[in-house]
Design a protein around this motif. Structure first.
Motif, PDB file in Angstrom:
ATOM      1  N   THR A  10       0.897  -1.178   0.000  1.00  0.00           N
ATOM      2  CA  THR A  10       0.000   0.000   0.000  1.00  0.00           C
ATOM      3  C   THR A  10       0.921   1.209   0.000  1.00  0.00           C
ATOM      4  OG1 THR A  10       0.013   0.450   2.370  1.00  0.00           O
ATOM      5  CG2 THR A  10      -1.629  -1.110   1.581  1.00  0.00           C
ATOM      6  N   PRO A  11       0.375   2.400  -0.263  1.00  0.00           N
ATOM      7  CA  PRO A  11       1.203   3.589  -0.043  1.00  0.00           C
ATOM      8  C   PRO A  11       1.527   3.674   1.448  1.00  0.00           C
ATOM      9  CG  PRO A  11      -0.825   4.118  -1.206  1.00  0.00           C
ATOM     10  CD  PRO A  11      -0.971   2.730  -0.702  1.00  0.00           C
ATOM     11  N   ILE A  12       2.569   4.406   1.768  1.00  0.00           N
ATOM     12  CA  ILE A  12       2.834   4.647   3.184  1.00  0.00           C
ATOM     13  C   ILE A  12       2.143   5.967   3.521  1.00  0.00           C
ATOM     14  CG2 ILE A  12       4.886   3.242   3.453  1.00  0.00           C
ATOM     15  CD1 ILE A  12       6.567   5.717   2.828  1.00  0.00           C
ATOM     16  N   TYR A  13       1.520   6.006   4.686  1.00  0.00           N
ATOM     17  CA  TYR A  13       0.606   7.102   5.006  1.00  0.00           C
ATOM     18  C   TYR A  13       1.310   8.288   5.648  1.00  0.00           C
ATOM     19  CZ  TYR A  13      -3.092   3.965   3.816  1.00  0.00           C
ATOM     20  OH  TYR A  13      -3.910   3.139   3.109  1.00  0.00           O
ATOM     21  N   TYR A  14       0.794   9.487   5.349  1.00  0.00           N
ATOM     22  CA  TYR A  14       1.307  10.695   6.006  1.00  0.00           C
ATOM     23  C   TYR A  14       0.775  10.760   7.417  1.00  0.00           C
ATOM     24  CZ  TYR A  14       2.432  12.880   1.500  1.00  0.00           C
ATOM     25  OH  TYR A  14       2.954  13.175   0.282  1.00  0.00           O
ATOM     26  N   ILE A  21     -12.039   6.911   6.785  1.00  0.00           N
ATOM     27  CA  ILE A  21     -12.484   5.646   6.201  1.00  0.00           C
ATOM     28  C   ILE A  21     -11.939   5.440   4.773  1.00  0.00           C
ATOM     29  CG2 ILE A  21     -14.679   6.597   5.428  1.00  0.00           C
ATOM     30  CD1 ILE A  21     -15.977   4.011   6.102  1.00  0.00           C
ATOM     31  N   GLY A  22     -11.599   6.538   4.092  1.00  0.00           N
ATOM     32  CA  GLY A  22     -10.992   6.435   2.757  1.00  0.00           C
ATOM     33  C   GLY A  22      -9.619   5.791   2.839  1.00  0.00           C
ATOM     34  N   HIS A  23      -8.835   6.177   3.844  1.00  0.00           N
ATOM     35  CA  HIS A  23      -7.529   5.536   4.031  1.00  0.00           C
ATOM     36  C   HIS A  23      -7.734   4.050   4.331  1.00  0.00           C
ATOM     37  CE1 HIS A  23      -6.376   9.737   5.416  1.00  0.00           C
ATOM     38  NE2 HIS A  23      -5.556   9.516   4.420  1.00  0.00           N
ATOM     39  N   ALA A  24      -8.738   3.785   5.169  1.00  0.00           N
ATOM     40  CA  ALA A  24      -8.988   2.395   5.556  1.00  0.00           C
ATOM     41  C   ALA A  24      -9.349   1.579   4.319  1.00  0.00           C
ATOM     42  CB  ALA A  24     -10.106   2.330   6.586  1.00  0.00           C
ATOM     43  N   TYR A  25     -10.042   2.196   3.378  1.00  0.00           N
ATOM     44  CA  TYR A  25     -10.441   1.492   2.149  1.00  0.00           C
ATOM     45  C   TYR A  25      -9.212   0.937   1.433  1.00  0.00           C
ATOM     46  CZ  TYR A  25     -11.555   0.720  -2.668  1.00  0.00           C
ATOM     47  OH  TYR A  25     -11.637   0.150  -3.901  1.00  0.00           O
ATOM     48  N   CYS A  26      -8.223   1.816   1.241  1.00  0.00           N
ATOM     49  CA  CYS A  26      -7.026   1.435   0.494  1.00  0.00           C
ATOM     50  C   CYS A  26      -6.324   0.250   1.165  1.00  0.00           C
ATOM     51  CB  CYS A  26      -6.109   2.661   0.441  1.00  0.00           C
ATOM     52  SG  CYS A  26      -4.576   2.406  -0.411  1.00  0.00           S
ATOM     53  N   ALA A 230      10.061   8.735  -0.004  1.00  0.00           N
ATOM     54  CA  ALA A 230       8.913   7.867   0.277  1.00  0.00           C
ATOM     55  C   ALA A 230       8.872   6.650  -0.657  1.00  0.00           C
ATOM     56  CB  ALA A 230       7.628   8.662   0.153  1.00  0.00           C
ATOM     57  N   LEU A 231       9.074   6.885  -1.951  1.00  0.00           N
ATOM     58  CA  LEU A 231       8.952   5.769  -2.901  1.00  0.00           C
ATOM     59  C   LEU A 231       9.993   4.679  -2.631  1.00  0.00           C
ATOM     60  CD1 LEU A 231       8.290   7.971  -6.044  1.00  0.00           C
ATOM     61  CD2 LEU A 231       6.710   6.235  -5.171  1.00  0.00           C
ATOM     62  N   SER A 232      11.159   5.116  -2.138  1.00  0.00           N
ATOM     63  CA  SER A 232      12.220   4.125  -1.878  1.00  0.00           C
ATOM     64  C   SER A 232      11.821   3.130  -0.790  1.00  0.00           C
ATOM     65  CB  SER A 232      13.506   4.819  -1.438  1.00  0.00           C
ATOM     66  OG  SER A 232      13.832   5.837  -2.338  1.00  0.00           O
ATOM     67  N   GLU A 262      -4.779   9.618  -7.078  1.00  0.00           N
ATOM     68  CA  GLU A 262      -4.070  10.898  -7.140  1.00  0.00           C
ATOM     69  C   GLU A 262      -2.553  10.730  -7.050  1.00  0.00           C
ATOM     70  OE1 GLU A 262      -5.024   9.547  -4.456  1.00  0.00           O
ATOM     71  OE2 GLU A 262      -4.247  10.478  -2.635  1.00  0.00           O
ATOM     72  N   ILE A 263      -2.106   9.521  -6.677  1.00  0.00           N
ATOM     73  CA  ILE A 263      -0.652   9.336  -6.575  1.00  0.00           C
ATOM     74  C   ILE A 263      -0.129   8.307  -7.588  1.00  0.00           C
ATOM     75  CG2 ILE A 263      -0.431  10.206  -4.216  1.00  0.00           C
ATOM     76  CD1 ILE A 263      -0.378   7.351  -3.209  1.00  0.00           C
ATOM     77  N   VAL A 264      -0.977   7.986  -8.566  1.00  0.00           N
ATOM     78  CA  VAL A 264      -0.542   7.092  -9.643  1.00  0.00           C
ATOM     79  C   VAL A 264       0.634   7.737 -10.370  1.00  0.00           C
ATOM     80  CG1 VAL A 264      -1.228   6.169 -11.905  1.00  0.00           C
ATOM     81  CG2 VAL A 264      -2.773   5.965  -9.961  1.00  0.00           C
TER      82      VAL A 264
HETATM   83  N1  MSP Z   1       2.405   9.519   1.711  1.00  0.00           N
HETATM   84  C1  MSP Z   1       1.784   9.445   0.442  1.00  0.00           C
HETATM   85  C2  MSP Z   1       2.079   8.115  -0.207  1.00  0.00           C
HETATM   86  C3  MSP Z   1       3.513   7.804  -0.395  1.00  0.00           C
HETATM   87  S1  MSP Z   1       3.730   6.224  -1.084  1.00  0.00           S
HETATM   88  C4  MSP Z   1       5.317   6.130  -1.452  1.00  0.00           C
HETATM   89  C5  MSP Z   1       0.270   9.618   0.599  1.00  0.00           C
HETATM   90  N2  MSP Z   1      -0.212   9.426   1.808  1.00  0.00           N
HETATM   91  S2  MSP Z   1      -1.754   9.643   2.234  1.00  0.00           S
HETATM   92  O1  MSP Z   1      -1.802   9.357   3.632  1.00  0.00           O
HETATM   93  O2  MSP Z   1      -2.175  10.939   1.828  1.00  0.00           O
HETATM   94  O3  MSP Z   1      -2.604   8.624   1.432  1.00  0.00           O
HETATM   95  C6  MSP Z   1      -2.420   7.234   1.557  1.00  0.00           C
HETATM   96  C7  MSP Z   1      -3.372   6.496   0.648  1.00  0.00           C
HETATM   97  O4  MSP Z   1      -4.727   6.712   1.081  1.00  0.00           O
HETATM   98  C8  MSP Z   1      -3.322   6.980  -0.797  1.00  0.00           C
HETATM   99  O5  MSP Z   1      -3.319   5.870  -1.664  1.00  0.00           O
HETATM  100  C9  MSP Z   1      -4.591   7.742  -0.978  1.00  0.00           C
HETATM  101  O6  MSP Z   1      -5.087   7.690  -2.293  1.00  0.00           O
HETATM  102  C10 MSP Z   1      -5.508   6.963  -0.051  1.00  0.00           C
HETATM  103  N3  MSP Z   1      -6.689   7.741   0.282  1.00  0.00           N
HETATM  104  C11 MSP Z   1      -6.753   8.934   0.956  1.00  0.00           C
HETATM  105  N4  MSP Z   1      -8.048   9.350   0.945  1.00  0.00           N
HETATM  106  C12 MSP Z   1      -8.826   8.455   0.281  1.00  0.00           C
HETATM  107  C13 MSP Z   1     -10.184   8.322   0.009  1.00  0.00           C
HETATM  108  N5  MSP Z   1     -11.073   9.219   0.395  1.00  0.00           N
HETATM  109  N6  MSP Z   1     -10.590   7.223  -0.661  1.00  0.00           N
HETATM  110  C14 MSP Z   1      -9.709   6.239  -1.031  1.00  0.00           C
HETATM  111  N7  MSP Z   1      -8.423   6.338  -0.792  1.00  0.00           N
HETATM  112  C15 MSP Z   1      -7.948   7.440  -0.187  1.00  0.00           C
HETATM  113  O7  MSP Z   1      -0.384   9.893  -0.397  1.00  0.00           O
END
Ligand code: MSP
Length: 645
Positions: A10-14, A21-26, A230-232, A262-264
């Motif tokens: 998965t992406p690593i989260y900020y 819940i959107g983050h949880a979806y991913c 981050a990508l590394s 958005e991060i594709v």
């Molecule tokens: N830190 C970067 C990723 C770096 S990866 C090398 C980042 N972090 S994030 O915390 O903003 O997002 C993490 C993931 O959660 C991303 O894939 C982002 O698209 C996803 N989502 C954040 N909000 C979302 C929704 N509302 N719905 C689905 N996914 C969402 O981006």
């Protein structure tokens, strides 16, 4: 067991805000794929983590008066607990502040510099701090970031640049030759048309205006651009470039990297070019999923519509939330979240269809066969055959959906089997069969078939729901060896297993009552301060503090101040003395709310006349200077006049 390695990320989260819940979806979608592959015998490595560097974090930590490390540590603990709560089965959790990661990024940067792919130059350009993105003048939308519409900052720095342009043609060729590399295909087109074909500019990959990042070790005033950092993570977590790179050798290249749409761009342009420059293989696939949105807009705290997965899990259970996320959102496209659709899914799919099927089947086996699954006997070719063939077909239909990560369609296949069973009950009418001896022979077959379909459905549900399959097996008395995917074929279930009635899998929810409880907006109320929490003020000594005389005071009487919009006048008892104090809290309290309450008074504040009333002191309130306010008082009943220190 095929034991083939399968690497999924998965992406690593900020760690900037609370996860919604959107983050949880991913993460849950990625978890479902990881669990599915494990069930099919793959040797899975599932990586997630936290993306902890950058100017945004540095600023937030400063505002709160803590170090960036202290700030991120606290939030990352929250990520880990959320993933635990939601049964996310990750194998690795990488933090970009891990020394191993930092060293890896430094090595990568140095190698690219030494081989001439990174060079130093003067930079002037636009930077969007919330998105951590550089933009060219022509890419701005009305002078703002084209992604988030927020203002950008003009940055002038001496910087290091990465020769993206040198690799652009190779990347275009790779994308064209490997249609699976970027999925869904619409995202590949978007990358080609919007970014690659118009021509890539070299990328600024270092910053000097802040410190919270990985230092360039041969030029310490620079920190590495957060996206390169981050990508590394996807390879640093596997020990890339270290003495022990066993994981890297085993798992890289990744089989699939799941990212939000958005991060594709970062994952299909910067990331593959970075790998090409390092001479490493590219991930086999980057999958860009859609967003979970509320009322047509992306979820974000600033829009005030964040839905907290912790609250939702507490209310409906982890499996209900996982089910909703995995079933409702078409993989690759956006999905809409509302409390109503969540409750509808729980009631319809989980309580009515699946839950009822189980409880009816177990209850009938109990009632008509003393709690033991009967041996099938009188088969009705026409009716039973269509159920057999469906149960036999579903596992491979599900595999076909999962091959392209169409999780909702895969779950829909399981639901097809469940619905067919419910119809089978209607058609076979077990309660009528139970009336005659011959009917009972037929009933044995009907109930065996139902128990068997439920067992098959439970096995297939394992990657998606973490608690429910176990509950189904327990009620059906399924032995361990028949819970495995190897035993998914219909008909392996052994008659004689003892069923055990249990609680309803998913209790039905009264929609109207629930929505009323959740509030008119239909969303759990988030208590969010209107403003940023201000930083802690400069330190003071005890001497300064002790100058303020805080006392407990009892409200004897309270009334509105005539002609004043905001003010209440309070009569307070303070250790034998009575005082009048004026307070601007009319918006939050009616006078009767306060009478009899004990509050905290700043007793030695110079008197002031407010709207013609002399106020002797001030009562303490906690407030965000917006809609949130509460008068502060002791947690137990205490006499007025007591000193508060
Ligand atoms: N830190 C970067 C990723 C770096 S990866 C090398 C980042 N972090 S994030 O915390 O903003 O997002 C993490 C993931 O959660 C991303 O894939 C982002 O698209 C996803 N989502 C954040 N909000 C979302 C929704 N509302 N719905 C689905 N996914 C969402 O981006």
């Amino acid at each position: 067991m095929n034991n083939k390695p399968f690497y999924i990320t998965t992406p690593i989260y900020y760690p900037s805000d609370k996860l919604h819940i959107g983050h949880a979806y991913c993460t849950v979608a990625t978890d479902a794929i990881a669990r599915y592959k494990r069930q099919r015998g793959f040797d899975v490595y599932f990586l997630t983590g936290a993306d902890e560097h950058g100017q945004k974090i540095e600023r937030k930590a400063k505002e709160r008066g803590v170090t960036p490390q202290e700030y991120v540590d606290h939030i990352v603990d929250g990520f880990v607990s959320l993933w635990k709560l939601m049964d996310v089965s990750y194998d690795g959790f990488i933090r970009t502040t891990d020394p191993l990661h930092v060293a890896c990024v430094q090595r990568i940067f140095k190698q690219l510099y030494e081989q001439g792919d990174i060079y130093k130059d003067a930079y002037e350009g636009h930077y969007c701090t919330p998105c951590e993105s550089f933009w060219l003048e022509r890419q701005l939308k009305d002078g703002c970031c084209p992604d988030c519409n927020r203002p950008v900052e003009l940055v002038q720095e001496e910087s290091y640049y990465f020769r993206l342009s040198k690799y652009a043609d190779r990347l275009i060729a790779h994308i064209r030759k490997n249609p699976d590399f970027i999925q869904p295909p619409s995202r590949a087109n978007e990358m080609l048309q919007n970014f690659l074909l118009p021509g890539l500019e070299d990328l600024c990959v270092s910053r000097t205006s802040f410190q919270w990042g990985v230092p360039v070790d041969f030029d310490e005033k620079h920190v590495v651009y957060v996206w390169v950092d981050a990508l590394s993570n996807y390879i640093s977590a596997l020990g890339y470039g270290t003495e022990d790179d066993t994981l890297y050798q085993k798992y890289w290249p990744a089989d699939v990297q799941i990212v939000g749409k958005e991060i594709v761009r970062f994952h299909t342009i910067i990331w593959p070019i970075l790998l090409m420059a390092l001479g490493q293989p590219l991930p086999k696939q980057v999958f860009g999923h859609g967003w979970l949105v509320l009322d047509g807009g992306k979820m974000s705290k600033s829009k005030g519509n964040v839905v907290d997965p912790v609250q939702l899990c507490a209310r409906y259970g982890v499996d209900a939330l996982r089910y909703f996320l995995l079933r409702e959102v078409p993989f690759g496209s956006d999905g809409v979240f509302s409390n109503e659709t969540l409750i509808y899914r729980i009631n319809n799919d989980l309580a009515n269809d699946l839950g009822n099927l189980l409880s009816r089947t177990v209850a009938m086996i109990d009632k008509y066969f003393g709690g033991e699954i009967p041996a099938p006997d009188a088969i009705n070719i026409e009716v039973d055959d269509s159920l057999f063939s469906l149960a036999a077909r579903i596992p491979s239909e599900l595999d076909a959906r999962m091959d392209t990560w169409h999780i909702p369609d895969a779950i829909a296949e399981i639901n097809r089997l469940v619905s067919a069973c419910n119809k089978y009950i209607d058609v076979t009418a077990p309660w009528l069969l139970a009336k005659t001896e011959e009917g009972k022979r037929r009933l044995a077959t009907v109930l065996y078939n139902l128990a068997e379909c439920l067992r098959v459905a439970a096995i297939l549900l394992i990657p998606f729901l973490t608690q429910t399959p176990g509950k189904i097996f327990a009620q059906l008395g399924t032995p361990q060896d028949l819970r495995d995917i190897a035993a998914v074929a219909f008909g392996q279930g052994r008659p004689g297993a003892k069923v055990e009635k249990g609680e309803a899998l998913f209790p039905r929810i009264d929609l109207e009552k629930e929505l009323a409880e959740l509030g008119a907006a239909g969303a759990p109320k988030e208590i969010a301060p209107a403003c940023e929490i201000p930083p802690i003020k400069e330190e003071i000594g005890y001497d300064d503090f002790s100058k303020v005389d805080f006392r407990l005071a009892k409200v004897l009487a309270c009334e509105e101040v005539p002609k004043a919009k905001k003010l209440l006048k309070l009569q307070l008892a303070v250790g034998g003395e009575t005082r009048t104090v004026v307070s601007g809290i009319k918006k939050w309290y009616a006078p009767t709310d306060l009478v009899g309450k004990t509050v905290v008074l700043v007793a030695n504040l110079k008197p002031a006349t407010i709207c013609g009333v002399e106020s002797r002191g001030m009562i303490l309130c906690a407030s965000d200077e917006g809609d949130l306010l509460s008068v502060v008082g002791p947690m137990v009943e205490l006499p007025d006049g007591l000193v508060v220190r």
